[in-house]
Design a protein around this motif. Structure first.
Motif, PDB file in Angstrom:
ATOM      1  N   GLY A 265       0.796  -1.211   0.000  1.00 46.11           N
ATOM      2  CA  GLY A 265       0.000   0.000   0.000  1.00 46.11           C
ATOM      3  C   GLY A 265       0.830   1.263   0.000  1.00 46.11           C
ATOM      4  N   MET A 266       2.036   1.172   0.550  1.00 46.18           N
ATOM      5  CA  MET A 266       2.880   2.354   0.673  1.00 46.18           C
ATOM      6  C   MET A 266       4.335   1.909   0.733  1.00 46.18           C
ATOM      7  N   ALA A 267       5.210   2.791   0.270  1.00 46.72           N
ATOM      8  CA  ALA A 267       6.649   2.549   0.355  1.00 46.72           C
ATOM      9  C   ALA A 267       7.293   3.730   1.081  1.00 46.72           C
ATOM     10  N   VAL A 268       8.492   3.503   1.567  1.00 43.79           N
ATOM     11  CA  VAL A 268       9.238   4.532   2.291  1.00 43.79           C
ATOM     12  C   VAL A 268      10.480   4.905   1.492  1.00 43.79           C
ATOM     13  N   ARG A 269      10.688   6.190   1.343  1.00 43.32           N
ATOM     14  CA  ARG A 269      11.939   6.694   0.779  1.00 43.32           C
ATOM     15  C   ARG A 269      12.721   7.289   1.941  1.00 43.32           C
ATOM     16  N   CYS A 270      13.842   6.663   2.255  1.00 43.64           N
ATOM     17  CA  CYS A 270      14.682   7.094   3.366  1.00 43.64           C
ATOM     18  C   CYS A 270      15.831   7.933   2.815  1.00 43.64           C
ATOM     19  N   ASN A 271      16.179   8.987   3.542  1.00 44.34           N
ATOM     20  CA  ASN A 271      17.261   9.866   3.078  1.00 44.34           C
ATOM     21  C   ASN A 271      18.578   9.616   3.811  1.00 44.34           C
ATOM     22  N   CYS A 272      18.714   8.447   4.480  1.00 42.23           N
ATOM     23  CA  CYS A 272      19.997   8.154   5.124  1.00 42.23           C
ATOM     24  C   CYS A 272      21.069   8.007   4.045  1.00 42.23           C
ATOM     25  N   SER A 273      22.319   7.949   4.461  1.00 40.46           N
ATOM     26  CA  SER A 273      23.422   7.986   3.503  1.00 40.46           C
ATOM     27  C   SER A 273      23.413   6.830   2.509  1.00 40.46           C
ATOM     28  N   ILE A 274      22.974   5.641   2.898  1.00 40.62           N
ATOM     29  CA  ILE A 274      22.982   4.528   1.937  1.00 40.62           C
ATOM     30  C   ILE A 274      21.699   4.466   1.115  1.00 40.62           C
ATOM     31  N   CYS A 275      20.554   4.666   1.742  1.00 36.00           N
ATOM     32  CA  CYS A 275      19.285   4.592   1.003  1.00 36.00           C
ATOM     33  C   CYS A 275      19.194   5.683  -0.061  1.00 36.00           C
ATOM     34  N   ALA A 276      19.666   6.882   0.253  1.00 34.56           N
ATOM     35  CA  ALA A 276      19.634   7.973  -0.725  1.00 34.56           C
ATOM     36  C   ALA A 276      20.483   7.628  -1.939  1.00 34.56           C
ATOM     37  N   ARG A 277      21.630   7.020  -1.709  1.00 31.94           N
ATOM     38  CA  ARG A 277      22.509   6.651  -2.827  1.00 31.94           C
ATOM     39  C   ARG A 277      21.934   5.491  -3.643  1.00 31.94           C
TER      40      ARG A 277
ATOM     41  N   VAL B 147      11.779  -4.552   1.730  1.00 28.95           N
ATOM     42  CA  VAL B 147      11.891  -4.943   0.333  1.00 28.95           C
ATOM     43  C   VAL B 147      11.968  -3.685  -0.538  1.00 28.95           C
ATOM     44  N   ASN B 148      12.946  -3.654  -1.423  1.00 33.95           N
ATOM     45  CA  ASN B 148      13.065  -2.565  -2.386  1.00 33.95           C
ATOM     46  C   ASN B 148      12.045  -2.830  -3.495  1.00 33.95           C
ATOM     47  N   ILE B 149      10.960  -2.067  -3.516  1.00 36.71           N
ATOM     48  CA  ILE B 149       9.892  -2.360  -4.480  1.00 36.71           C
ATOM     49  C   ILE B 149      10.325  -2.128  -5.925  1.00 36.71           C
ATOM     50  N   ASN B 150      11.429  -1.434  -6.136  1.00 37.53           N
ATOM     51  CA  ASN B 150      11.975  -1.309  -7.490  1.00 37.53           C
ATOM     52  C   ASN B 150      12.453  -2.662  -8.004  1.00 37.53           C
ATOM     53  N   CYS B 151      12.632  -3.635  -7.115  1.00 40.08           N
ATOM     54  CA  CYS B 151      13.092  -4.975  -7.493  1.00 40.08           C
ATOM     55  C   CYS B 151      11.942  -5.965  -7.638  1.00 40.08           C
ATOM     56  N   LEU B 152      10.699  -5.517  -7.488  1.00 40.14           N
ATOM     57  CA  LEU B 152       9.543  -6.391  -7.657  1.00 40.14           C
ATOM     58  C   LEU B 152       9.110  -6.416  -9.113  1.00 40.14           C
ATOM     59  N   ASP B 153       8.656  -7.577  -9.558  1.00 43.53           N
ATOM     60  CA  ASP B 153       8.127  -7.726 -10.917  1.00 43.53           C
ATOM     61  C   ASP B 153       6.701  -7.187 -10.984  1.00 43.53           C
ATOM     62  N   ASP B 154       6.358  -6.584 -12.097  1.00 44.12           N
ATOM     63  CA  ASP B 154       4.986  -6.202 -12.417  1.00 44.12           C
ATOM     64  C   ASP B 154       4.314  -5.306 -11.385  1.00 44.12           C
TER      65      ASP B 154
ATOM     66  N   CYS C 291      25.669  -8.443  -9.642  1.00 47.28           N
ATOM     67  CA  CYS C 291      25.202  -7.237 -10.345  1.00 47.28           C
ATOM     68  C   CYS C 291      25.138  -6.001  -9.459  1.00 47.28           C
ATOM     69  N   GLY C 292      25.240  -6.166  -8.133  1.00 43.04           N
ATOM     70  CA  GLY C 292      25.276  -5.027  -7.222  1.00 43.04           C
ATOM     71  C   GLY C 292      23.936  -4.474  -6.776  1.00 43.04           C
ATOM     72  N   ILE C 293      22.843  -5.042  -7.242  1.00 43.39           N
ATOM     73  CA  ILE C 293      21.517  -4.538  -6.884  1.00 43.39           C
ATOM     74  C   ILE C 293      21.186  -4.902  -5.440  1.00 43.39           C
ATOM     75  N   HIS C 294      20.516  -3.979  -4.740  1.00 40.58           N
ATOM     76  CA  HIS C 294      20.105  -4.154  -3.341  1.00 40.58           C
ATOM     77  C   HIS C 294      18.605  -4.454  -3.287  1.00 40.58           C
ATOM     78  N   PRO C 295      18.198  -5.734  -3.285  1.00 38.19           N
ATOM     79  CA  PRO C 295      16.768  -6.038  -3.320  1.00 38.19           C
ATOM     80  C   PRO C 295      16.035  -5.921  -1.992  1.00 38.19           C
ATOM     81  N   PHE C 296      16.751  -6.024  -0.869  1.00 33.02           N
ATOM     82  CA  PHE C 296      16.079  -5.914   0.425  1.00 33.02           C
ATOM     83  C   PHE C 296      17.098  -5.682   1.532  1.00 33.02           C
ATOM     84  N   ALA C 297      16.579  -5.369   2.713  1.00 30.90           N
ATOM     85  CA  ALA C 297      17.390  -5.220   3.918  1.00 30.90           C
ATOM     86  C   ALA C 297      16.679  -5.965   5.034  1.00 30.90           C
TER      87      ALA C 297
ATOM     88  N   GLY D 276      18.709   4.827  -3.960  1.00 32.34           N
ATOM     89  CA  GLY D 276      17.443   5.213  -4.582  1.00 32.34           C
ATOM     90  C   GLY D 276      16.342   4.199  -4.329  1.00 32.34           C
ATOM     91  N   ALA D 277      16.421   3.495  -3.222  1.00 32.58           N
ATOM     92  CA  ALA D 277      15.461   2.441  -2.910  1.00 32.58           C
ATOM     93  C   ALA D 277      14.133   3.008  -2.423  1.00 32.58           C
TER      94      ALA D 277
END
Length: 115
Positions: free
Chosen positions: A21-33, A92-99, A73-79, A35-36
């Motif tokens: 229903g909702m995602a979080v954009r965090c501005n900490c030093s790693i999440c901002a870089r 879960v990084n929703i940018n890594c979800l299909d469809d 490949c370096g992608i960060h799918p989750f924490a 773009g999760a």
């Protein structure tokens, strides 16, 4: 609903059960870089399908969150996080979800730099 996702090369794959229903954009030093856009779910709702030796782990600061990434490949799918009372959460990084139509998801801005 069951969602499937993974990294770019496919060596890390997972399924996650829940209502997105909702995602979080965090501005900490790693999440901002990275773009999760993060979706918090109880850890037991996350099922790793493929990972092998390709799933890396990175922590920093107080090491409260394990940022997981594909070593190929370096992608960060989750924490992953374990709370003070022992409850486990997957982010879960929703940018890594299909469809998933990312534009239709409400985004909450979290000030992780101040946390």
């Amino acid at each position: 609903m069951l969602y499937k996702g993974g990294c770019h090369c496919g060596k890390v794959a997972f399924e996650v059960q829940g209502e997105l229903g909702m995602a979080v954009r965090c501005n900490c030093s790693i999440c901002a870089r990275k773009g999760a856009l993060l979706w918090a779910v109880p850890h037991e709702k996350l099922n790793l399908v493929a990972w092998g030796d390709d799933l890396g782990r990175y922590t920093f600061g107080k090491a409260q969150i394990a940022h997981r990434f594909c070593r190929t490949c370096g992608i960060h799918p989750f924490a992953e996080h374990v709370g003070e009372s022992g409850e486990r959460t997957a982010y879960v990084n929703i940018n890594c979800l299909d469809d998933v139509d990312i534009a239709s998801i409400e985004v909450f801005e979290f000030d992780g730099r101040s946390a």
